[in-house]
Motif scaffolding. Structure first.
Motif, short mmCIF file in Angstrom:
data_model
loop_
_atom_site.label_atom_id
_atom_site.label_comp_id
_atom_site.label_asym_id
_atom_site.label_seq_id
_atom_site.Cartn_x
_atom_site.Cartn_y
_atom_site.Cartn_z
N VAL A 331 -37.03 -25.47 -2.15
CA VAL A 331 -35.62 -25.77 -1.91
C VAL A 331 -34.97 -24.74 -1.00
CG1 VAL A 331 -33.37 -25.87 -3.06
CG2 VAL A 331 -35.30 -27.12 -4.01
N ARG A 332 -35.37 -23.47 -1.12
CA ARG A 332 -34.69 -22.47 -0.30
C ARG A 332 -35.11 -22.51 1.17
NH1 ARG A 332 -38.02 -18.46 -3.22
NH2 ARG A 332 -39.52 -17.53 -1.78
N GLN A 333 -36.05 -23.41 1.51
CA GLN A 333 -36.36 -23.60 2.94
C GLN A 333 -35.19 -24.23 3.68
OE1 GLN A 333 -39.98 -25.89 3.14
NE2 GLN A 333 -41.29 -24.14 2.68
N ALA A 334 -34.34 -24.97 2.97
CA ALA A 334 -33.17 -25.60 3.61
C ALA A 334 -32.13 -24.53 3.93
CB ALA A 334 -32.57 -26.66 2.70
N THR A 335 -31.36 -24.75 4.98
CA THR A 335 -30.36 -23.75 5.37
C THR A 335 -29.17 -23.73 4.41
OG1 THR A 335 -29.27 -25.37 6.83
CG2 THR A 335 -30.96 -23.96 7.81
N HIS A 336 -28.86 -24.85 3.78
CA HIS A 336 -27.76 -24.94 2.83
C HIS A 336 -28.33 -25.46 1.51
CE1 HIS A 336 -25.60 -24.66 6.60
NE2 HIS A 336 -24.46 -24.48 5.95
N SER A 337 -28.73 -24.54 0.64
CA SER A 337 -29.44 -24.94 -0.56
C SER A 337 -28.92 -24.25 -1.82
CB SER A 337 -30.93 -24.63 -0.41
OG SER A 337 -31.14 -23.23 -0.25
N HIS A 338 -27.75 -23.57 -1.73
CA HIS A 338 -27.29 -22.81 -2.89
C HIS A 338 -27.04 -23.72 -4.10
CE1 HIS A 338 -25.41 -19.44 -5.01
NE2 HIS A 338 -24.52 -20.31 -5.45
N GLN A 339 -26.42 -24.86 -3.89
CA GLN A 339 -26.14 -25.76 -5.01
C GLN A 339 -27.43 -26.26 -5.65
OE1 GLN A 339 -23.53 -28.85 -3.53
NE2 GLN A 339 -21.71 -27.79 -4.32
N GLU A 340 -28.41 -26.62 -4.83
CA GLU A 340 -29.67 -27.11 -5.36
C GLU A 340 -30.41 -26.02 -6.14
OE1 GLU A 340 -28.59 -27.51 -2.31
OE2 GLU A 340 -28.55 -29.68 -1.93
N ARG A 341 -30.39 -24.78 -5.59
CA ARG A 341 -31.04 -23.69 -6.32
C ARG A 341 -30.33 -23.42 -7.64
NH1 ARG A 341 -30.78 -18.95 -2.52
NH2 ARG A 341 -29.51 -20.27 -1.18
N ALA A 342 -29.01 -23.53 -7.63
CA ALA A 342 -28.26 -23.31 -8.86
C ALA A 342 -28.61 -24.35 -9.92
CB ALA A 342 -26.76 -23.34 -8.57
N GLN A 343 -28.78 -25.60 -9.51
CA GLN A 343 -29.17 -26.64 -10.46
C GLN A 343 -30.54 -26.36 -11.07
OE1 GLN A 343 -28.31 -30.88 -9.47
NE2 GLN A 343 -27.41 -30.06 -7.59
N LEU A 344 -31.48 -25.95 -10.21
CA LEU A 344 -32.81 -25.65 -10.70
C LEU A 344 -32.79 -24.45 -11.66
CD1 LEU A 344 -34.97 -26.03 -7.45
CD2 LEU A 344 -34.87 -27.60 -9.38
N CYS A 345 -32.02 -23.43 -11.28
CA CYS A 345 -31.97 -22.23 -12.12
C CYS A 345 -31.32 -22.52 -13.47
CB CYS A 345 -31.20 -21.12 -11.39
SG CYS A 345 -32.13 -20.39 -10.01
N ARG A 346 -30.30 -23.35 -13.50
CA ARG A 346 -29.69 -23.70 -14.78
C ARG A 346 -30.70 -24.42 -15.69
NH1 ARG A 346 -24.84 -24.54 -11.67
NH2 ARG A 346 -25.42 -26.72 -11.27
N ALA A 347 -31.49 -25.31 -15.07
CA ALA A 347 -32.50 -26.01 -15.86
C ALA A 347 -33.56 -25.04 -16.37
CB ALA A 347 -33.15 -27.10 -15.01
N LEU A 348 -33.94 -24.05 -15.57
CA LEU A 348 -34.95 -23.09 -15.98
C LEU A 348 -34.41 -22.11 -17.02
CD1 LEU A 348 -36.40 -22.52 -12.42
CD2 LEU A 348 -37.69 -23.43 -14.36
N LEU A 349 -33.13 -21.77 -16.93
CA LEU A 349 -32.52 -20.88 -17.93
C LEU A 349 -32.56 -21.51 -19.31
CD1 LEU A 349 -29.44 -19.51 -15.94
CD2 LEU A 349 -31.32 -18.14 -16.87
N LYS A 350 -32.41 -22.83 -19.37
CA LYS A 350 -32.44 -23.52 -20.67
C LYS A 350 -33.82 -23.39 -21.33
CE LYS A 350 -28.90 -26.94 -19.48
NZ LYS A 350 -28.61 -28.38 -19.26
N HIS A 351 -34.83 -23.12 -20.51
CA HIS A 351 -36.18 -22.97 -21.07
C HIS A 351 -36.51 -21.51 -21.33
CE1 HIS A 351 -37.66 -27.16 -20.63
NE2 HIS A 351 -36.79 -27.21 -19.65
N GLY A 352 -35.51 -20.62 -21.16
CA GLY A 352 -35.71 -19.22 -21.53
C GLY A 352 -36.18 -18.30 -20.44
N HIS A 353 -36.27 -18.78 -19.20
CA HIS A 353 -36.73 -17.92 -18.11
C HIS A 353 -35.55 -17.16 -17.51
CE1 HIS A 353 -40.98 -19.04 -17.64
NE2 HIS A 353 -40.60 -20.23 -18.08
N ALA A 354 -35.78 -15.90 -17.15
CA ALA A 354 -34.77 -15.12 -16.44
C ALA A 354 -34.79 -15.48 -14.96
CB ALA A 354 -35.03 -13.63 -16.63
N VAL A 355 -33.61 -15.43 -14.33
CA VAL A 355 -33.47 -15.84 -12.93
C VAL A 355 -33.02 -14.65 -12.10
CG1 VAL A 355 -32.20 -17.33 -11.34
CG2 VAL A 355 -32.92 -18.21 -13.57
N GLU A 356 -33.62 -14.49 -10.93
CA GLU A 356 -33.17 -13.46 -9.98
C GLU A 356 -31.75 -13.78 -9.56
OE1 GLU A 356 -32.08 -11.87 -6.34
OE2 GLU A 356 -32.95 -13.87 -6.24
N GLY A 357 -30.82 -12.86 -9.81
CA GLY A 357 -29.39 -13.19 -9.77
C GLY A 357 -28.77 -13.33 -8.41
#
Length: 370
Positions: A331-357
């Motif tokens: 996803v971060r290959q796109a030039t405008h991907s902050h919203q998409e990365r945020a969605q993925l990170c929220r989903a991963l946080l629910k599974h207990g993984h820490a996210v690079e802030g």
């Protein structure tokens, strides 16, 4: 029988090293490596004497992004594919246009997306002028390939008799004669009959999954690239495998170009897929290699993001670290991907993984107590 290359064994060793890269944990690679010297010498003698023939393939079905057959050659056969590719590919790559992507070093999906974005900016004079795009896809491409046409193309560039003989053996081999079909009948039925290699005519179709098939497909379609660049004289054009995009300010010119392309494809016994032939203004967004190119931004395709979120929800806990980081990297290959990365990170946080802030670009493994 033509004499083999006198430097064949060192070339074969290099092919083995290339083939096992990123595959050393697979059972077939480990079995070959356990007796590497013996296996390489045996394979060398078979190839040098002209006795080598491709062995049994494994056929199975994948369902993402859509159902399709994958044909996996034996590990020792994949070494031979790398051997041929390493020797003949550079001469073909040197003649390919810069607009051809896939199975070329340094020209993956990101290269294709950036190349098209640059072409769009050029065609629209940095989004200040209107333009249209014609997006084409070939109908049942790999299954429809006429291997006799492809063989003639190879013969025009491979002048060493022994290497040409090896290329012909790999190309003309029909894997359907010796195949281990894996998967349930229900999974196999997901592949439409017209997209199945089992239903292809004689001397037609390349098995999806082999390095040689991807390379041969590029060789075949280079003739189309050259036609588009030098006969149609398309000022802006990009191709990734069988997905082609042409840009022009005139939709009438693009329609005429499509007719010329269809005529050229007919000489190769190929045709466009009418359901996937699109002519639209570029400011509506151009979908290409998982990206959407719109005015002033390049984003991830919504379907790609939806698939990523679904995979994160259903992936086994042991696979989630690799799956999550893989999709964040995509996803971060796109030039405008902050919203998409945020969605993925929220989903991963629910599974207990820490996210690079700061950049939301990676996740970390769970601690022992997690």
């Amino acid at each position: 029988m033509p004499s083999a290359d006198p430097h064949l064994f060192p070339l074969l060793v290099q092919a083995w090293l290339d083939c096992r890269r990123h595959k050393r944990t697979s059972a077939s690679a480990q079995a070959f490596e356990a007796q590497a010297e013996h296996n390489l010498m045996q394979l060398h003698d078979e190839i040098a004497s002209g006795q080598w023939q491709p062995g049994r393939s494994v056929c199975f079905v994948i369902t993402r992004p859509k159902p399709r057959e994958v044909w996996a050659a034996q590990f020792r056969d994949r070494i031979v594919h790398h051997l041929l590719y390493n020797h003949i590919a550079p001469r073909f790559h040197a003649a390919f246009t810069a607009d051809s992507c896939a199975c070329i070093p340094g020209r993956g999906t990101l290269y294709g997306a950036k190349r098209l974005e640059s072409q769009v900016r050029s065609a629209t004079q940095n989004w200040s002028q209107p333009a249209h795009y014609l997006k084409c896809d070939l109908a049942n491409f790999f299954v429809s390939i006429d291997k006799t046409v492809l063989l003639a193309q190879l013969q025009r560039r491979i002048h060493e008799p022994w290497w040409m003989s090896l290329a012909a053996t790999i190309l003309m081999h029909d894997p359907r004669g010796n195949v281990d079909v894996r998967g349930t009948r229900r999974e196999l039925a997901l592949v439409p009959p017209h997209k199945s290699l089992f239903n292809a005519p004689a001397d037609h179709g390349l098995p999806i999954g082999n390095l040689s098939s991807q390379f041969f497909a590029n060789v075949l379609l280079d003739e189309v690239d050259q036609h588009i660049k030098h006969r149609v004289r398309a000022p802006h054009y990009v191709r990734y495998v069988d997905d082609m995009v042409l840009l022009h300010h005139s939709p009438q010119w693009l329609n005429a170009a499509r007719q010329s392309i269809e005529a050229k494809l007919a000489t190769l016994h190929l045709q466009l897929n009418p359901r996937k032939t699109i002519l639209q203004p570029v400011d509506r967004g151009v979908y290409f290699v998982g990206h959407v190119i719109k005015p002033w931004r390049r984003t991830t395709r919504p379907r790609t993001l939806a698939t990523a979120l679904q995979r994160i929800q259903t992936a086994p806990a042991a696979d989630l670290f690799a799956t999550g980081n893989s999709y964040l990297g995509l996803v971060r290959q796109a030039t405008h991907s902050h919203q998409e990365r945020a969605q993925l990170c929220r989903a991963l946080l629910k599974h207990g993984h820490a996210v690079e802030g700061c950049g939301l670009s990676k996740i970390f493994r769970k601690g022992p107590s997690a």
